[in-house]
Write a protein that holds these residues in place. Structure first.
Motif, PDB file in Angstrom:
ATOM      1  N   UNK A 100      45.970  44.495  45.266  1.00 30.11           N
ATOM      2  CA  UNK A 100      45.458  45.631  45.651  1.00 30.11           C
ATOM      3  C   UNK A 100      44.988  45.713  47.057  1.00 30.11           C
ATOM      4  N   UNK A 101      45.371  46.780  48.144  1.00 27.30           N
ATOM      5  CA  UNK A 101      45.114  46.914  49.847  1.00 27.30           C
ATOM      6  C   UNK A 101      44.234  47.473  49.631  1.00 27.30           C
ATOM      7  N   UNK A 102      43.398  47.260  51.192  1.00 30.41           N
ATOM      8  CA  UNK A 102      41.915  48.237  51.102  1.00 30.41           C
ATOM      9  C   UNK A 102      41.547  47.977  50.812  1.00 30.41           C
ATOM     10  N   UNK A 103      40.597  47.190  50.027  1.00 23.33           N
ATOM     11  CA  UNK A 103      39.791  47.289  48.754  1.00 23.33           C
ATOM     12  C   UNK A 103      38.191  47.500  48.873  1.00 23.33           C
ATOM     13  N   UNK A 104      38.369  46.832  50.155  1.00 28.26           N
ATOM     14  CA  UNK A 104      36.531  47.330  51.311  1.00 28.26           C
ATOM     15  C   UNK A 104      36.245  49.257  51.462  1.00 28.26           C
ATOM     16  N   UNK A 105      37.481  49.366  50.178  1.00 25.61           N
ATOM     17  CA  UNK A 105      37.243  51.228  50.614  1.00 25.61           C
ATOM     18  C   UNK A 105      36.998  51.529  49.455  1.00 25.61           C
ATOM     19  N   UNK A 106      36.496  52.909  49.350  1.00 20.23           N
ATOM     20  CA  UNK A 106      36.592  53.624  47.873  1.00 20.23           C
ATOM     21  C   UNK A 106      37.769  53.441  46.986  1.00 20.23           C
ATOM     22  N   UNK A 107      37.723  53.659  45.894  1.00 18.37           N
ATOM     23  CA  UNK A 107      37.775  53.537  44.776  1.00 18.37           C
ATOM     24  C   UNK A 107      39.675  54.390  45.287  1.00 18.37           C
ATOM     25  N   UNK A 108      39.363  55.759  45.357  1.00 18.59           N
ATOM     26  CA  UNK A 108      40.595  56.490  45.521  1.00 18.59           C
ATOM     27  C   UNK A 108      41.557  56.236  46.958  1.00 18.59           C
ATOM     28  N   UNK A 109      40.645  55.059  47.649  1.00 16.56           N
ATOM     29  CA  UNK A 109      41.303  54.784  48.891  1.00 16.56           C
ATOM     30  C   UNK A 109      42.824  53.828  48.693  1.00 16.56           C
ATOM     31  N   UNK A 110      42.016  52.823  47.869  1.00 16.26           N
ATOM     32  CA  UNK A 110      42.978  51.693  47.513  1.00 16.26           C
ATOM     33  C   UNK A 110      44.399  51.924  46.938  1.00 16.26           C
ATOM     34  N   UNK A 111      44.577  50.852  47.004  1.00 16.10           N
ATOM     35  CA  UNK A 111      46.853  50.827  46.940  1.00 16.10           C
ATOM     36  C   UNK A 111      46.645  49.440  46.340  1.00 16.10           C
ATOM     37  N   UNK A 112      47.955  49.507  44.741  1.00 17.26           N
ATOM     38  CA  UNK A 112      47.929  48.586  43.768  1.00 17.26           C
ATOM     39  C   UNK A 112      49.410  48.191  44.391  1.00 17.26           C
ATOM     40  N   UNK A 113      50.297  47.504  44.496  1.00 15.34           N
ATOM     41  CA  UNK A 113      51.024  46.732  45.125  1.00 15.34           C
ATOM     42  C   UNK A 113      51.726  45.585  44.303  1.00 15.34           C
TER      43      UNK A 113
END
Length: 172
Positions: A3-16
């Motif tokens: 998961x990219x951008x885990x320090x951001x809000x859950x809506x802004x996280x990108x799974x891959x």
């Protein structure tokens, strides 16, 4: 999974998926001081959001490599004629794009004809070492000669390019 951008809000996280490719190090560099932890391999990582059912790891790696090639071409073009874009005029942008494509293709062809390290060199390198030659034209005894620099390191490649481009006419 990653998961990219885990320090951001859950809506802004990108799974891959995070794919790490291990490549054997063919030229290990031994530096004085602290050595490397893994000096027998190099590691290249990339992130993809495409599902593994659609694109397996090998196909994703192949797609990523093709993307890297086009990025190199874009960087090469931006370092040359596309540095003048964008201008405020559509016609000027169109002219610079056409000139950039023609110059890029001709320079790449010259690099391939020259061979050696120039076959994969960037356009700026081919221009600097093969095209912008500090030579002079000398005429004597009804012959025109091109005087190249002495001990020039790229003489062989330049002569190969010149011979390929100006081959003598074939007698039928």
């Amino acid at each position: 999974g990653f998961t990219a951008f885990t320090s951001r809000k859950k809506a802004e996280r990108v799974p891959g998926r995070l794919v790490v490719r291990r490549i054997p190090e063919l030229n290990p560099k031994r530096a004085a001081g602290q050595g490397t932890l893994f000096d027998t391999h190099r590691f290249h990582a990339f992130f993809t959001t495409v599902d593994s059912g659609v694109l397996d790891t090998v196909a994703a790696d192949k797609t990523h490599r093709q993307h890297a090639v086009i990025e190199q071409v874009n960087a090469d073009l931006k370092d040359s004629a596309l540095a003048h874009m964008p201008s405020g005029h559509f016609g000027a942008n169109s002219a610079w794009l056409v000139a950039a494509a023609i110059a890029y293709n001709l320079t790449r062809a010259a690099g391939i004809l020259a061979g050696g390290t120039f076959a994969k060199a960037r356009s700026a390198t081919v221009r600097r070492k093969l095209i912008q030659v500090p030579a002079r034209i000398a005429r004597s005894a009804r012959k025109t000669r091109l005087r190249l620099p002495l001990d020039w390191p790229w003489e062989t490649e330049w002569e190969r390019l010149f011979t390929s481009a100006h081959a003598p006419p074939q007698i039928a």
